[in-house]
Design an enzyme around this catalytic site. Sequence first.
Site, PDB file in Angstrom:
ATOM      1  N   GLY A  84       0.796  -1.227   0.000  1.00 31.92           N
ATOM      2  CA  GLY A  84       0.000   0.000   0.000  1.00 31.92           C
ATOM      3  C   GLY A  84       0.823   1.269   0.000  1.00 31.92           C
ATOM      4  O   GLY A  84       0.564   2.163   0.786  1.00 31.92           O
ATOM      5  N   GLU A  85       1.824   1.339  -0.836  1.00 28.87           N
ATOM      6  CA  GLU A  85       2.654   2.531  -0.833  1.00 28.87           C
ATOM      7  C   GLU A  85       2.860   3.020  -2.264  1.00 28.87           C
ATOM      8  O   GLU A  85       3.248   2.250  -3.146  1.00 28.87           O
ATOM      9  CB  GLU A  85       4.007   2.186  -0.212  1.00 28.87           C
ATOM     10  CG  GLU A  85       4.775   3.392   0.268  1.00 28.87           C
ATOM     11  CD  GLU A  85       6.157   2.962   0.708  1.00 28.87           C
ATOM     12  OE1 GLU A  85       7.133   3.423   0.098  1.00 28.87           O
ATOM     13  OE2 GLU A  85       6.250   2.124   1.638  1.00 28.87           O
TER      14      GLU A  85
END
Length: 323
Positions: A84-85
Amino acid sequence: MLLVFLQGVQYLVENDLLEWRAESVAEFLYKEEGLNKTAIGNFLGDREEMHLQTLKAFVGLHEFSDLNLVQALRQFLWSFRLPGEAQKIDRMMEAFATRYCDCNPGVFQSTDTCYILSFAIIMLNTSLHNPNVKDKPSLQRFVSMNRGINNGADLPIELLTKLYASIRSEPFKIPEDDGNDLTLTFFNPDREGWLLKMGGRVKTWKRRWFILTDSCLYYFEYTTDKDPIGIIPLENLCVRRLQDTSKQYCLELYNPKGQKIKACKTENKGRVVQGKHQSYKLSAAGAEERDAWIDAIRASITKDPFYDLVSLRKRKVIGNTSS
Ligand SMILES: *[C@@H]1O[C@H](CO)[C@@H](O)[C@H](O)[C@H]1NC(C)=O
Ligand SMILES: *[C@@H]1O[C@H](CO)[C@@H](O)[C@H](O)[C@H]1NC(C)=O
């Protein structure tokens, strides 16, 4: 957990069970069953050279020839869990798009086109299947949001139709799904609804359906229209509350340098012309709604870096009409 995973890899390497080379590690991650896919995602998303090489080799193990983009994405997104980056996702999707184009020459004009469309599809998955997203985009909406992304040209409608239908009938599955739809976390500020808009030339209020997405405000005459009447790219703009004598709950989009706003508008006959607005005056139905629009527009202007990455590419391919 990642530590355990890394220790596992390290153990294998130390005991000569695995060679510390990108190709070997990639093959291990790709083929070995039962590995934690979240950990694979974190490993492949790392910025160190060995990890970058492994990502490249890993993506190279995927065979995408003759798969359409949704089929290829299904396969790819199932092979690990996307971290999730923003920067990591960017690298992985870039690697994916490059591989897809290598396997399927001639489908897209550029890797950026493939990258942008892949994102549009992942977002479409969220819009269509996440119960928190209320308005479900139609095929026409999907098509019009992807105008011009094939280096200034449109993608074949048959292709977009097929991809849309595939996602609608079956959402993307992701491994180790914990119910956190990961696109929703960074694909948040989108908003849509009715607002009154003050005309640029003719100073009257008109009711328009607004959609905020990709750092642009699109406005339509009806919710079901396929093409927007106007598009306002939000970069370099500011938004504020406005007191207006004729309407309540106003907000204003303006250029802090006092210049005219760069936007475009479709005329009656479908011709696209430059907008004529020094600023955009909009009016919402209530104070709360006005503030929600202001917040969403602000969030979208200062967006997280990931959105900048996508909209940058989008500007690049739409402006690139050399094809
Ligand atoms: C996989 O690893 C992640 C973190 O790396 C951890 O949070 C998760 O619980 C692990 N899943 C399983 C099934 O072990
Ligand atoms: C697709 O949407 C479903 C439902 O919201 C979600 O569980 C899944 O994580 C989404 N897939 C991707 C790749 O975003």
